[in-house]
Design a protein around this motif. Structure first.
Motif, short mmCIF file in Angstrom:
data_model
loop_
_atom_site.label_atom_id
_atom_site.label_comp_id
_atom_site.label_asym_id
_atom_site.label_seq_id
_atom_site.Cartn_x
_atom_site.Cartn_y
_atom_site.Cartn_z
N ILE A 241 -31.83 -51.75 56.46
CA ILE A 241 -31.35 -51.34 57.77
C ILE A 241 -32.29 -50.33 58.41
CG2 ILE A 241 -28.93 -51.94 57.42
CD1 ILE A 241 -28.34 -49.06 56.70
N GLY A 242 -33.54 -50.42 58.01
CA GLY A 242 -34.54 -49.64 58.73
C GLY A 242 -34.95 -48.32 58.10
N TYR A 243 -34.43 -48.03 56.89
CA TYR A 243 -34.86 -46.80 56.23
C TYR A 243 -35.79 -47.15 55.09
CZ TYR A 243 -30.92 -45.02 58.77
OH TYR A 243 -30.05 -44.70 59.77
N GLU A 244 -36.89 -46.47 55.03
CA GLU A 244 -37.87 -46.80 53.99
C GLU A 244 -37.81 -45.81 52.82
OE1 GLU A 244 -39.48 -49.52 53.72
OE2 GLU A 244 -39.04 -50.31 55.69
N GLY A 245 -36.78 -44.98 52.78
CA GLY A 245 -36.66 -44.01 51.67
C GLY A 245 -36.46 -44.74 50.35
N ASP A 246 -36.69 -44.04 49.28
CA ASP A 246 -36.53 -44.67 47.97
C ASP A 246 -35.15 -44.33 47.41
OD1 ASP A 246 -36.60 -45.64 45.48
OD2 ASP A 246 -38.44 -44.63 44.85
N ALA A 247 -34.28 -45.34 47.41
CA ALA A 247 -32.90 -45.11 47.00
C ALA A 247 -32.79 -44.84 45.51
CB ALA A 247 -32.07 -46.33 47.33
N PHE A 248 -33.84 -45.13 44.78
CA PHE A 248 -33.73 -45.04 43.33
C PHE A 248 -34.44 -43.81 42.77
CE2 PHE A 248 -33.59 -49.35 44.93
CZ PHE A 248 -32.26 -49.61 44.68
N GLU A 255 -27.10 -34.52 49.60
CA GLU A 255 -27.00 -35.19 50.91
C GLU A 255 -28.04 -36.29 51.04
OE1 GLU A 255 -27.00 -31.92 50.57
OE2 GLU A 255 -25.53 -30.98 51.89
N GLU A 256 -29.30 -35.92 50.75
CA GLU A 256 -30.38 -36.90 50.92
C GLU A 256 -30.21 -38.11 50.01
OE1 GLU A 256 -34.54 -35.72 50.71
OE2 GLU A 256 -33.96 -33.97 51.90
N ASP A 257 -29.80 -37.84 48.76
CA ASP A 257 -29.64 -38.95 47.81
C ASP A 257 -28.50 -39.87 48.24
OD1 ASP A 257 -31.75 -38.03 46.41
OD2 ASP A 257 -30.60 -37.05 44.84
N LEU A 258 -27.41 -39.30 48.72
CA LEU A 258 -26.29 -40.12 49.18
C LEU A 258 -26.72 -40.99 50.36
CD1 LEU A 258 -22.98 -38.05 49.34
CD2 LEU A 258 -23.31 -40.30 48.31
N LEU A 259 -27.47 -40.39 51.28
CA LEU A 259 -27.90 -41.14 52.46
C LEU A 259 -28.90 -42.24 52.08
CD1 LEU A 259 -28.24 -38.32 55.15
CD2 LEU A 259 -26.49 -40.09 55.00
N SER A 260 -29.79 -41.95 51.11
CA SER A 260 -30.74 -43.02 50.79
C SER A 260 -30.10 -44.13 49.96
CB SER A 260 -32.04 -42.51 50.18
OG SER A 260 -31.79 -41.57 49.21
N ILE A 261 -29.13 -43.80 49.13
CA ILE A 261 -28.45 -44.88 48.39
C ILE A 261 -27.65 -45.75 49.35
CG2 ILE A 261 -26.73 -45.44 46.61
CD1 ILE A 261 -27.46 -42.71 45.30
N TYR A 306 -18.51 -46.41 51.60
CA TYR A 306 -19.29 -45.47 52.40
C TYR A 306 -20.67 -46.07 52.66
CZ TYR A 306 -15.46 -42.51 51.36
OH TYR A 306 -14.19 -42.04 51.27
N MET A 307 -21.10 -45.97 53.92
CA MET A 307 -22.38 -46.56 54.30
C MET A 307 -23.10 -45.62 55.26
SD MET A 307 -22.88 -50.16 56.31
CE MET A 307 -24.45 -50.59 57.03
N ARG A 308 -24.40 -45.65 55.16
CA ARG A 308 -25.17 -44.83 56.09
C ARG A 308 -24.98 -45.37 57.51
NH1 ARG A 308 -31.01 -42.26 55.20
NH2 ARG A 308 -31.21 -41.32 57.22
N LYS A 309 -24.81 -44.46 58.46
CA LYS A 309 -24.61 -44.88 59.85
C LYS A 309 -25.92 -45.45 60.38
CE LYS A 309 -22.34 -44.17 63.98
NZ LYS A 309 -22.29 -45.60 64.24
N LEU A 310 -25.82 -46.56 61.11
CA LEU A 310 -27.02 -47.15 61.71
C LEU A 310 -27.42 -46.32 62.91
CD1 LEU A 310 -25.92 -50.88 61.87
CD2 LEU A 310 -27.27 -49.76 60.10
N ASP A 311 -28.71 -46.11 63.05
CA ASP A 311 -29.11 -45.45 64.31
C ASP A 311 -30.14 -46.26 65.06
OD1 ASP A 311 -31.29 -42.96 62.78
OD2 ASP A 311 -31.36 -45.12 62.85
N GLY A 312 -30.50 -47.41 64.48
CA GLY A 312 -31.53 -48.20 65.17
C GLY A 312 -30.94 -49.42 65.85
N ARG A 313 -29.62 -49.41 66.08
CA ARG A 313 -28.99 -50.60 66.62
C ARG A 313 -29.42 -50.84 68.07
NH1 ARG A 313 -22.90 -51.66 68.13
NH2 ARG A 313 -22.87 -53.89 67.76
#
Ligand code: SF4
Length: 316
Positions: A241-248, A255-261, A306-313
């Motif tokens: 969904i447009g995030y290139e962070g490393d979820a793993f 906060e950051e880990d929850l958002l990337s997962i 729980y899902m990260r909110k889309l901001d690139g819609r």
């Protein structure tokens, strides 16, 4: 530019792009294409560049990246059009082999019914095939294929290829609101994926300006439903969904880990509880992220996700 990057890619690590097709020659004119409408629609194989020219451009880039200490995980054919239109694709992959870097191809699969195309793709280590629909009328609406292409031949070609391919095969399904995001439609795509058995089935959404203004990403609830339908049937599904962070990779910031997962897949309430317990944190962090509009809470079949909110819609 024939070679570009390396750029960070969630699926491929650091990827050096290979652009073996001039803009924009394609077999499709997808409504969501970020390159705009197709300028030259064709299904005939062509030699666009000399394979040696491609090889040299990539070698030069790799050398420069190595000199500056930049690692490269993949050489990725991800051109301004359809990579399998290039009659020399197989030869180019062979020429690049000696660089000792894995090779990926991202294709619409629209020509995979051709034996020579399947042979060229067999040489890649990692392959992403597009599968937006298994219904003829929806496929025509979303991918707007060359008039002589037939969906049934493409689907058969994919199955035939998957039976013998030894590399890592993944699929990508782009969801467009009101076109292919209904539960019934996603179920049909999932049924086909059961037969294809990709290593990962990716769901993506248009996050960059699409070729057609009316194209919109489905809302988070629809993406979550599609994800749940897929995971009931296939081994592994993720969304892009447009995030290139490393979820793993755990950063240590809850906060950051929850958002990337949750940028990769929705988390069930129980999984969030477990995660918080391990991080010695509590639900106030989740509530704060929801209040800040970064995370959303959804219900699906009586469970909370729980899902990260889309901001690139893309908006109208
Ligand atoms: S297949 Fe790829 S390049 Fe071709 S129109 Fe669709 S999104 Fe664009």
């Amino acid at each position: 530019m024939i070679a570009f990057g390396p750029v960070p890619s969630r699926r491929l690590g650091r990827s050096l792009g290979v652009n073996n097709i001039p803009p924009k020659v394609c077999t499709y004119s997808c409504v969501y294409c970020q390159l705009g409408r197709t300028i030259q629609m064709q299904i005939e194989h062509c030699a666009f560049y000399e394979p040696e020219e491609i090889s040299k451009a990539v070698r030069d880039k790799v050398e420069r990246a190595r000199e500056s200490g930049e690692p490269i995980d993949y050489l990725t054919f991800v051109p301004d059009g359809e990579p399998t239109l290039d009659v020399n694709l197989g030869r180019e992959i062979e020429l690049l082999r000696s660089l000792g870097i894995k090779i990926a191809v991202i294709t619409s699969a629209s020509l995979i019914w051709r034996e020579d195309v399947r042979e060229a793709l067999m040489k890649a280590d990692w392959l992403s095939l597009k599968l937006d629909s298994t219904r003829e009328e929806v496929w025509r609406r979303i991918n707007r294929p060359h008039r002589t292409l037939r969906l049934v031949s493409i689907l058969d070609g994919m199955l035939e290829f998957a039976k013998v391919y030894r590399g890592e095969l993944v699929t990508e399904t782009m969801l467009v609101e009101g076109v292919n995001d209904s539960d019934d439609h996603v179920r049909e795509v999932a049924d086909f994926l059961v037969r294809l058995k990709p290593a990962v089935a990716y769901l993506s959404i248009p996050t960059r300006p699409p070729a057609e203004e009316w194209v919109r990403s489905p809302i988070e609830e629809a993406i979550n439903r599609a994800y749940q339908i897929l995971t009931e049937r296939v081994d592994q599904a993720e969304y892009l969904i447009g995030y290139e962070g490393d979820a793993f990779a755990f950063t240590g910031s809850v906060e950051e880990d929850l958002l990337s997962i949750t940028a990769v897949h929705p988390m069930r309430e129980e999984a969030v509880s477990e995660f918080l317990a391990r991080a010695r944190a509590d639900w106030s962090i989740v509530r704060a992220l929801i209040n800040q509009g970064q995370l959303i809470e959804m219900d699906y079949e009586g469970r909370k996700f729980y899902m990260r909110k889309l901001d690139g819609r893309p908006r109208r």
